[in-house]
Design an enzyme around this catalytic site. Structure first.
Site, PDB file in Angstrom:
ATOM      1  N   PRO A  91       0.828  -1.222   0.000  1.00 11.28           N
ATOM      2  CA  PRO A  91       0.000   0.000   0.000  1.00 11.28           C
ATOM      3  C   PRO A  91       0.854   1.261   0.000  1.00 11.28           C
ATOM      4  O   PRO A  91       0.353   2.348  -0.252  1.00 11.28           O
ATOM      5  CB  PRO A  91      -0.812  -0.121   1.300  1.00 11.28           C
ATOM      6  CG  PRO A  91      -0.039  -1.066   2.163  1.00 11.28           C
ATOM      7  CD  PRO A  91       0.696  -1.987   1.237  1.00 11.28           C
ATOM      8  N   GLU A 118       1.506  -7.767   8.919  1.00  8.51           N
ATOM      9  CA  GLU A 118       1.845  -6.339   8.966  1.00  8.51           C
ATOM     10  C   GLU A 118       2.702  -5.908   7.785  1.00  8.51           C
ATOM     11  O   GLU A 118       2.975  -4.730   7.600  1.00  8.51           O
ATOM     12  CB  GLU A 118       2.586  -6.010  10.275  1.00  8.51           C
ATOM     13  CG  GLU A 118       1.691  -5.857  11.483  1.00  8.51           C
ATOM     14  CD  GLU A 118       0.585  -4.849  11.258  1.00  8.51           C
ATOM     15  OE1 GLU A 118       0.879  -3.744  10.764  1.00  8.51           O
ATOM     16  OE2 GLU A 118      -0.580  -5.172  11.544  1.00  8.51           O
ATOM     17  N   ARG A 156      -4.251  -8.653 -20.234  1.00  3.74           N
ATOM     18  CA  ARG A 156      -5.223  -8.298 -21.265  1.00  3.74           C
ATOM     19  C   ARG A 156      -4.615  -7.382 -22.329  1.00  3.74           C
ATOM     20  O   ARG A 156      -5.177  -7.200 -23.394  1.00  3.74           O
ATOM     21  CB  ARG A 156      -6.502  -7.698 -20.668  1.00  3.74           C
ATOM     22  CG  ARG A 156      -6.314  -6.427 -19.927  1.00  3.74           C
ATOM     23  CD  ARG A 156      -7.518  -6.106 -19.059  1.00  3.74           C
ATOM     24  NE  ARG A 156      -8.715  -5.790 -19.826  1.00  3.74           N
ATOM     25  CZ  ARG A 156      -8.913  -4.654 -20.487  1.00  3.74           C
ATOM     26  NH1 ARG A 156      -7.986  -3.719 -20.486  1.00  3.74           N
ATOM     27  NH2 ARG A 156     -10.031  -4.451 -21.146  1.00  3.74           N
ATOM     28  N   ASP A 171     -10.315   1.577 -24.261  1.00  2.83           N
ATOM     29  CA  ASP A 171     -10.809   1.564 -22.885  1.00  2.83           C
ATOM     30  C   ASP A 171     -10.466   2.855 -22.138  1.00  2.83           C
ATOM     31  O   ASP A 171      -9.572   3.589 -22.537  1.00  2.83           O
ATOM     32  CB  ASP A 171     -10.168   0.410 -22.102  1.00  2.83           C
ATOM     33  CG  ASP A 171     -10.788  -0.937 -22.438  1.00  2.83           C
ATOM     34  OD1 ASP A 171     -11.974  -0.950 -22.803  1.00  2.83           O
ATOM     35  OD2 ASP A 171     -10.079  -1.944 -22.331  1.00  2.83           O
TER      36      ASP A 171
HETATM   37  N1  SAH Z   1       1.153  -2.545   7.780  1.00  2.00           N
HETATM   38  C1  SAH Z   1       1.199  -2.188   6.386  1.00  2.00           C
HETATM   39  C2  SAH Z   1       0.092  -2.880   5.606  1.00  2.00           C
HETATM   40  C3  SAH Z   1       0.286  -4.353   5.481  1.00  2.00           C
HETATM   41  S1  SAH Z   1      -0.987  -5.100   4.591  1.00  2.00           S
HETATM   42  C4  SAH Z   1       1.013  -0.679   6.247  1.00  2.00           C
HETATM   43  O1  SAH Z   1       0.312  -0.121   7.071  1.00  2.00           O
HETATM   44  O2  SAH Z   1       1.532  -0.077   5.307  1.00  2.00           O
HETATM   45  C5  SAH Z   1      -0.316  -6.681   4.252  1.00  2.00           C
HETATM   46  C6  SAH Z   1       0.116  -6.911   2.810  1.00  2.00           C
HETATM   47  O3  SAH Z   1      -0.999  -6.746   1.963  1.00  2.00           O
HETATM   48  C7  SAH Z   1       1.170  -5.970   2.295  1.00  2.00           C
HETATM   49  O4  SAH Z   1       2.475  -6.452   2.575  1.00  2.00           O
HETATM   50  C8  SAH Z   1       0.892  -5.956   0.802  1.00  2.00           C
HETATM   51  O5  SAH Z   1       1.554  -7.029   0.138  1.00  2.00           O
HETATM   52  C9  SAH Z   1      -0.603  -6.202   0.718  1.00  2.00           C
HETATM   53  N2  SAH Z   1      -1.385  -4.974   0.505  1.00  2.00           N
HETATM   54  C10 SAH Z   1      -2.268  -4.420   1.368  1.00  2.00           C
HETATM   55  N3  SAH Z   1      -2.837  -3.334   0.842  1.00  2.00           N
HETATM   56  C11 SAH Z   1      -2.325  -3.186  -0.405  1.00  2.00           C
HETATM   57  C12 SAH Z   1      -2.515  -2.238  -1.453  1.00  2.00           C
HETATM   58  N4  SAH Z   1      -3.358  -1.218  -1.317  1.00  2.00           N
HETATM   59  N5  SAH Z   1      -1.825  -2.400  -2.579  1.00  2.00           N
HETATM   60  C13 SAH Z   1      -0.953  -3.420  -2.747  1.00  2.00           C
HETATM   61  N6  SAH Z   1      -0.726  -4.342  -1.786  1.00  2.00           N
HETATM   62  C14 SAH Z   1      -1.390  -4.233  -0.631  1.00  2.00           C
END
Ligand code: SAH
Length: 255
Positions: A91, A118, A156, A171
Site C-alpha cells: 500500500p 503487517e 489483457r 478503454d
Molecule cells: N502494515 C502495512 C500494511 C500491510 S498489509 C502498512 O500499514 O503499510 C499486508 C500486505 O498486503 C502488504 O504487505 C501488501 O503485500 C498487501 N497490501 C495491502 N494493501 C495493499 C494495497 N493497497 N496495494 C498493494 N498491496 C497491498
C-alpha cells in the site's frame, strides 16, 4: 515468447482459480503468458516452517521474515535466464496506473511478491530493491488480490489476448483520447434499441462511422469532465506512448 509471471505468496491456493478463469486463463491457454505460483513457506529452514515473527519495538501483529522471502526470490529468479522485474505489492508503493501497466506488459518477466500480516521486514525490501506497487489508498490483508489485479490488467494488453473486436485500445485510461489523452471511455449500448422507454442514441445506428467516431470522442470528453476532471488536467500535455511490443528493462515513460 510468452511473458513469464512468477508470484511468491504464502497462499498460492488463493490465486490459481482466478488465473485459470476468463481473460487471464485464456491468455495462458493461448501461450501469451505463463504463471508460476510459489509458496514462500517452501524456503523456510526450521521444522515449523516459520515465515513470520513478532515485530521489534512491540507493535501488534506479525512481520514476514527476511530469509524465506529472500531465498525464495533468489531460487525463483534462477529458474529462467530472462531479466526479472521484481515487484512488491504494497500500500506504500507507487499507485498502479494504466501507464505503468502498459510498461509492465512490455517486459519479458515479472516476479510479484505478495506480503501478508503487517508486511515484510524492511531489510529484505532494501536488499531486493523491488518496484513497489499499490492498487489504491486502502489496506488489504494480503498482497494476493493486488497481485491478481496487476496480472489481469497486464495480460489483457498482451498481443493476441483480447480479440481485435474488444481490444483494450479504446478503454478508459488507454491513450485513446484526442492527442493521446487518457480519458474515460463513453457509454455502451446493446439490443434492444428500446428498453423501458429509453432509446439508443441515433448516431450509433446511423451507419456513419465518422459521426460515430466523433460522438465517441465527445462522450469521452464530457464524461471525463463530469466524473474525473483531474484526468484532463493531468493530461494537458500529450503523453509519450509506450509501444506495447517493445522489450525494455527500464520504463520508457515514468509516471
Ligand atoms: N502494515 C502495512 C500494511 C500491510 S498489509 C502498512 O500499514 O503499510 C499486508 C500486505 O498486503 C502488504 O504487505 C501488501 O503485500 C498487501 N497490501 C495491502 N494493501 C495493499 C494495497 N493497497 N496495494 C498493494 N498491496 C497491498
Amino acid at each position: 515468447m510468452a511473458l513469464r509471471i512468477d508470484i511468491l505468496t504464502l497462499f498460492p491456493e488463493a490465486l490459481g482459480p482466478t488465473l485459470d478463469t476468463s481473460i487471464p486463463g485464456r491468455a495462458s491457454d493461448g501461450g501469451a503468458v505463463s504463471y508460476h505460483l510459489h509458496n514462500i513457506r517452501d524456503w523456510t529452514r526450521d521444522k515449523h516452517r516459520t515465515v513470520d515473527d513478532r515485530p521489534f519495538g512491540g507493535e501488534p501483529g506479525m512481520v514476514m521474515m527476511c530469509q524465506p522471502l529472500h531465498d525464495a526470490v533468489m531460487a525463483v529468479e534462477g529458474l529462467d535466464d530472462r531479466p526479472t522485474c521484481r515487484i512488491l505489492m504494497s500500500p506504500q508503493g507507487e499507485r498502479l496506473s494504466q501507464r505503468r501497466v502498459e510498461d509492465l506488459a512490455t517486459r519479458p518477466r515479472l516476479l510479484l511478491i505478495a506480503g501478508h500480516y503487517e508486511g515484510v521486514d524492511e531489510r529484505v525490501i532494501e536488499e531486493l530493491q523491488p518496484m513497489e506497487l499499490s492498487i489504491g489508498d486502502y489496506v488489504l490483508s494480503g498482497g494476493e488480490i493486488p497481485a491478481l489485479v496487476l496480472v489481469d490488467a497486464v495480460v489483457r494488453l498482451l498481443p493476441g489476448v483480447l480479440g481485435h473486436k474488444d481490444s483494450a485500445g479504446a478503454d478508459s485510461f488507454a491513450a485513446a483520447g484526442p492527442e493521446g489523452r487518457r480519458l474515460l471511455e463513453g457509454p455502451h449500448y446493446t439490443r434492444p434499441r428500446q428498453w423501458h422507454g429509453r432509446t439508443v442514441p441515433d448516431v450509433l445506428v446511423s451507419g456513419d462511422h465518422e459521426a460515430v467516431r466523433q460522438w465517441r470522442m465527445r462522450m469521452m470528453l464530457d464524461r471525463t469532465r463530469q466524473r474525473r476532471p483531474d484526468l484532463l488536467e493531468a493530461d494537458a500535455q500529450p503523453l509519450p506512448r509506450t509501444p506495447l511490443t517493445a522489450t525494455t528493462d527500464e520504463p520508457t515513460d515514468e509516471p
